[in-house]
Design a protein around this motif. Structure first.
Motif, PDB file in Angstrom:
ATOM      1  N   GLY A  43       0.808  -1.222   0.000  1.00  0.00           N
ATOM      2  CA  GLY A  43       0.000   0.000   0.000  1.00  0.00           C
ATOM      3  C   GLY A  43       0.835   1.262   0.000  1.00  0.00           C
ATOM      4  N   ALA A  44       1.471   1.549   1.159  1.00  0.00           N
ATOM      5  CA  ALA A  44       2.320   2.744   1.260  1.00  0.00           C
ATOM      6  C   ALA A  44       3.505   2.658   0.316  1.00  0.00           C
ATOM      7  CB  ALA A  44       2.808   2.917   2.694  1.00  0.00           C
ATOM      8  N   GLY A  45       3.897   1.440  -0.028  1.00  0.00           N
ATOM      9  CA  GLY A  45       5.051   1.244  -0.891  1.00  0.00           C
ATOM     10  C   GLY A  45       4.718   1.271  -2.366  1.00  0.00           C
ATOM     11  N   MET A  46       4.328   0.116  -2.919  1.00  0.00           N
ATOM     12  CA  MET A  46       4.190  -0.025  -4.362  1.00  0.00           C
ATOM     13  C   MET A  46       3.074   0.844  -4.942  1.00  0.00           C
ATOM     14  SD  MET A  46       3.704  -3.487  -6.647  1.00  0.00           S
ATOM     15  CE  MET A  46       1.982  -3.702  -6.248  1.00  0.00           C
ATOM     16  N   PHE A  47       1.856   0.748  -4.378  1.00  0.00           N
ATOM     17  CA  PHE A  47       0.727   1.458  -4.978  1.00  0.00           C
ATOM     18  C   PHE A  47       0.861   2.974  -4.835  1.00  0.00           C
ATOM     19  CE2 PHE A  47      -1.143  -2.700  -5.143  1.00  0.00           C
ATOM     20  CZ  PHE A  47      -2.056  -2.643  -6.179  1.00  0.00           C
ATOM     21  N   VAL A  48       1.213   3.454  -3.646  1.00  0.00           N
ATOM     22  CA  VAL A  48       1.393   4.902  -3.486  1.00  0.00           C
ATOM     23  C   VAL A  48       2.550   5.382  -4.365  1.00  0.00           C
ATOM     24  CG1 VAL A  48       2.060   6.731  -1.882  1.00  0.00           C
ATOM     25  CG2 VAL A  48       0.356   5.049  -1.200  1.00  0.00           C
ATOM     26  N   GLY A  49       3.603   4.576  -4.468  1.00  0.00           N
ATOM     27  CA  GLY A  49       4.731   4.952  -5.326  1.00  0.00           C
ATOM     28  C   GLY A  49       4.314   5.144  -6.772  1.00  0.00           C
ATOM     29  N   PHE A  50       3.578   4.170  -7.306  1.00  0.00           N
ATOM     30  CA  PHE A  50       3.078   4.307  -8.675  1.00  0.00           C
ATOM     31  C   PHE A  50       2.108   5.488  -8.783  1.00  0.00           C
ATOM     32  CE2 PHE A  50       4.034  -0.266 -10.039  1.00  0.00           C
ATOM     33  CZ  PHE A  50       4.971   0.147 -10.973  1.00  0.00           C
ATOM     34  N   GLY A  51       1.297   5.692  -7.741  1.00  0.00           N
ATOM     35  CA  GLY A  51       0.349   6.807  -7.769  1.00  0.00           C
ATOM     36  C   GLY A  51       1.039   8.153  -7.840  1.00  0.00           C
ATOM     37  N   ILE A  52       2.121   8.307  -7.065  1.00  0.00           N
ATOM     38  CA  ILE A  52       2.871   9.568  -7.113  1.00  0.00           C
ATOM     39  C   ILE A  52       3.504   9.751  -8.494  1.00  0.00           C
ATOM     40  CG2 ILE A  52       4.751  10.891  -6.084  1.00  0.00           C
ATOM     41  CD1 ILE A  52       4.315   9.250  -3.521  1.00  0.00           C
ATOM     42  N   ALA A  53       4.022   8.654  -9.062  1.00  0.00           N
ATOM     43  CA  ALA A  53       4.617   8.735 -10.397  1.00  0.00           C
ATOM     44  C   ALA A  53       3.632   9.286 -11.416  1.00  0.00           C
ATOM     45  CB  ALA A  53       5.117   7.358 -10.836  1.00  0.00           C
ATOM     46  N   GLY A  54       2.356   8.961 -11.236  1.00  0.00           N
ATOM     47  CA  GLY A  54       1.343   9.397 -12.194  1.00  0.00           C
ATOM     48  C   GLY A  54       0.683  10.712 -11.872  1.00  0.00           C
ATOM     49  N   THR A  55       1.088  11.368 -10.750  1.00  0.00           N
ATOM     50  CA  THR A  55       0.401  12.610 -10.380  1.00  0.00           C
ATOM     51  C   THR A  55       1.338  13.730  -9.925  1.00  0.00           C
ATOM     52  OG1 THR A  55       0.093  11.743  -8.123  1.00  0.00           O
ATOM     53  CG2 THR A  55      -1.731  11.433  -9.669  1.00  0.00           C
ATOM     54  N   ALA A  56       2.621  13.460  -9.754  1.00  0.00           N
ATOM     55  CA  ALA A  56       3.496  14.478  -9.176  1.00  0.00           C
ATOM     56  C   ALA A  56       4.326  15.184 -10.239  1.00  0.00           C
ATOM     57  CB  ALA A  56       4.374  13.850  -8.083  1.00  0.00           C
ATOM     58  N   PHE A  57       5.514  15.630  -9.865  1.00  0.00           N
ATOM     59  CA  PHE A  57       6.306  16.519 -10.703  1.00  0.00           C
ATOM     60  C   PHE A  57       6.560  15.995 -12.109  1.00  0.00           C
ATOM     61  CE2 PHE A  57       8.046  18.298  -6.603  1.00  0.00           C
ATOM     62  CZ  PHE A  57       7.495  19.548  -6.788  1.00  0.00           C
ATOM     63  N   GLY A  58       6.889  14.695 -12.215  1.00  0.00           N
ATOM     64  CA  GLY A  58       7.294  14.174 -13.515  1.00  0.00           C
ATOM     65  C   GLY A  58       6.321  14.459 -14.626  1.00  0.00           C
ATOM     66  N   LEU A  59       5.075  14.019 -14.460  1.00  0.00           N
ATOM     67  CA  LEU A  59       4.068  14.215 -15.504  1.00  0.00           C
ATOM     68  C   LEU A  59       3.645  15.666 -15.633  1.00  0.00           C
ATOM     69  CD1 LEU A  59       1.432  11.325 -15.468  1.00  0.00           C
ATOM     70  CD2 LEU A  59       3.072  11.912 -17.229  1.00  0.00           C
ATOM     71  N   VAL A  60       3.391  16.297 -14.497  1.00  0.00           N
ATOM     72  CA  VAL A  60       2.858  17.658 -14.527  1.00  0.00           C
ATOM     73  C   VAL A  60       3.851  18.634 -15.161  1.00  0.00           C
ATOM     74  CG1 VAL A  60       2.129  19.603 -13.104  1.00  0.00           C
ATOM     75  CG2 VAL A  60       1.268  17.310 -12.612  1.00  0.00           C
ATOM     76  N   LEU A  61       5.123  18.540 -14.795  1.00  0.00           N
ATOM     77  CA  LEU A  61       6.112  19.444 -15.380  1.00  0.00           C
ATOM     78  C   LEU A  61       6.301  19.186 -16.872  1.00  0.00           C
ATOM     79  CD1 LEU A  61       8.857  19.719 -12.615  1.00  0.00           C
ATOM     80  CD2 LEU A  61       6.938  21.246 -13.087  1.00  0.00           C
ATOM     81  N   SER A  62       6.093  17.941 -17.294  1.00  0.00           N
ATOM     82  CA  SER A  62       6.167  17.654 -18.732  1.00  0.00           C
ATOM     83  C   SER A  62       5.055  18.381 -19.487  1.00  0.00           C
ATOM     84  CB  SER A  62       6.051  16.143 -18.967  1.00  0.00           C
ATOM     85  OG  SER A  62       7.155  15.473 -18.396  1.00  0.00           O
ATOM     86  N   VAL A  63       3.851  18.394 -18.902  1.00  0.00           N
ATOM     87  CA  VAL A  63       2.738  19.100 -19.536  1.00  0.00           C
ATOM     88  C   VAL A  63       3.003  20.602 -19.554  1.00  0.00           C
ATOM     89  CG1 VAL A  63       0.244  19.523 -19.475  1.00  0.00           C
ATOM     90  CG2 VAL A  63       1.134  17.300 -18.775  1.00  0.00           C
ATOM     91  N   VAL A  64       3.467  21.132 -18.439  1.00  0.00           N
ATOM     92  CA  VAL A  64       3.776  22.568 -18.371  1.00  0.00           C
ATOM     93  C   VAL A  64       4.880  22.915 -19.363  1.00  0.00           C
ATOM     94  CG1 VAL A  64       4.692  24.408 -16.898  1.00  0.00           C
ATOM     95  CG2 VAL A  64       3.017  22.791 -15.984  1.00  0.00           C
ATOM     96  N   GLY A  65       5.888  22.055 -19.472  1.00  0.00           N
ATOM     97  CA  GLY A  65       6.969  22.292 -20.423  1.00  0.00           C
ATOM     98  C   GLY A  65       6.474  22.359 -21.849  1.00  0.00           C
TER      99      GLY A  65
END
Length: 406
Positions: free
Chosen positions: A103-125
């Motif tokens: 839960g706190a590990g794998m699923f939250v980790g993947f969830g952050i990957a899909g909602t945090a800086f990586g994706l969002v900054l790519s869209v802003v860029g």
């Protein structure tokens, strides 16, 4: 009434998504001790959960970046949002190490990957031209840190009064406003953007990127950012609670407050760095940031640990916190353009999360073996110096294929 420009709407929506994603993620350092105490686990157990979270965040970043580049930003964001919710619920209900690792590990980790800086900054860029990109990325990263200003301190109060399970459930609900922001996250490629090498093939794209010295150095240097940030996010609240304990008990609220102080300082500094990145070479600014981190840590551990020194350290280190993110992502966009920025930034960020895994898990392991974090502080200093050196040769210019010579 004047209508907002599309780029402005994306920055606002993206900032809120990152603020919620990163803010909720930052509370796990606050609940580490209560969860460990509830089940009589050594600190290493939940440290492993958070280390897994960070490595799956890193592993998921290129995957979600590729999904966004190939199938659309919003589809990737929706997937990350749903996975994040599932992970938070699993963590709130988890009563075994395996449940927390999942839960706190794998699923939250993947969830952050899909909602945090990586994706969002790519869209802003993609939504902003090169001349304004550094400021736009910094603005999004700065406002995206607002969640960290507020949520750890609130979580500390809630854990004291309501317990860690209720706190995690409440912060699961905090993620829900993302659903109103995701529909606005769509951007094309700005006119005149840098050509994308290898755009016809992901394999060719990666071969080109990993054959470029500056991209490799940037990737190596970002490992240290992950090491520093994750170690402090996961272990500093517990370190402060223990070192500043009183006869009445551990200084839990002060430990939680430190991350909020970091968030406030980071907000201010990230806005300033965005401006600096538009004027001065980004690699030199990055080098200075890592060198200053090493100096700040050395000064802190050379002095007695008191509430005053903790607050000062949190504020100063916060000025150097995520200021690296808009500069590093901006360099990726400068080198290779923005059409495949999600994928290329994802691999740089994977290195960051490998550093996060090392910082979190090994920090907990060293603590359990030695009873203190002393050794780890010195490792953090050495890595800061190494990263400062690594960034100096990075070139702040667009990639160009080598021309054949006669």
């Amino acid at each position: 009434m004047r209508q907002l420009a599309p780029g402005t709407v994306i920055i606002i929506a993206g900032s809120l998504i990152v603020s919620l994603s990163f803010g909720v993620r930052s509370i796990f350092g606050v609940v580490m001790d209560p969860i460990s105490a509830t089940y009589d686990w050594p600190r290493e157990v939940f440290s492993m959960s958070l280390a897994i979270q960070n490595i799956f965040w890193g592993l998921g970043q290129p995957l979600f970046g590729w999904i966004a580049d190939r199938f659309g930003d919003r589809r990737a964001l929706w997937l990350g949002f749903v996975v994040y919710l599932v992970g938070m619920l699993m963590s709130a209900m988890g009563q075994t190490p395996l449940a927390q690792h999942m839960g706190a590990g794998m699923f939250v980790g993947f969830g952050i990957a899909g909602t945090a800086f990586g994706l969002v900054l790519s869209v802003v860029g993609r939504a902003t031209p090169e001349a304004r990109r550094s400021q736009a990325l910094a603005l999004t990263a700065a406002f995206g840190s607002l969640g960290q200003m507020i949520m750890p301190a609130v979580a500390g109060l809630m854990v004291e009064s309501l317990g860690w399970q209720t706190t995690l459930l409440a912060f699961t609900a905090v993620l829900l406003p993302m659903a109103a922001c995701i529909p606005f996250m769509r951007a094309g490629t700005p006119a005149g953007d840098t050509p994308d090498p290898g755009a016809a093939s992901t394999r060719a794209l990666l071969r080109t990127a990993f054959g470029h010295r500056s991209y490799l150095l940037l990737t190596v240097g970002f490992f240290v950012c992950g090491f520093h940030v994750a170690f402090i996010s996961a272990h500093f609240p517990a370190f402060v609670a223990e070192m500043c304990a009183t006869p009445d008990g551990p200084a839990t609220e002060l430990g939680a407050l430190t991350l909020s102080i970091v968030g406030v300082a980071n907000f201010i500094a990230t806005l300033a760095v965005g401006r600096l990145g538009a004027i001065y070479p980004k690699p030199y600014i990055l080098s200075a940031i890592y060198a200053l981190r090493a100096v700040v840590i050395l000064v802190f551990i050379s002095m007695p640990v008191t509430p005053a020194s903790v607050i000062v350290f949190s504020a100063v280190f916060g000025l150097l916190w995520l200021t690296t993110v808009p500069l590093t992502s901006g360099l990726v966009a400068t080198m290779f353009g923005t059409r495949n920025m999600g994928t290329l930034w994802g691999f740089v960020f994977l290195s960051h999360q490998a550093g996060s895994f090392a910082g979190i898990y090994l920090g907990g392991r060293v603590y359990d073996l030695t009873g203190s974090y002393d050794l780890f502080w010195y490792v953090a200093i050495v890595l800061g110096v190494v990263s400062a050196i690594v960034h100096l040769p990075v070139e702040d210019r667009a990639w160009r294929p080598a021309t054949a010579t006669a």
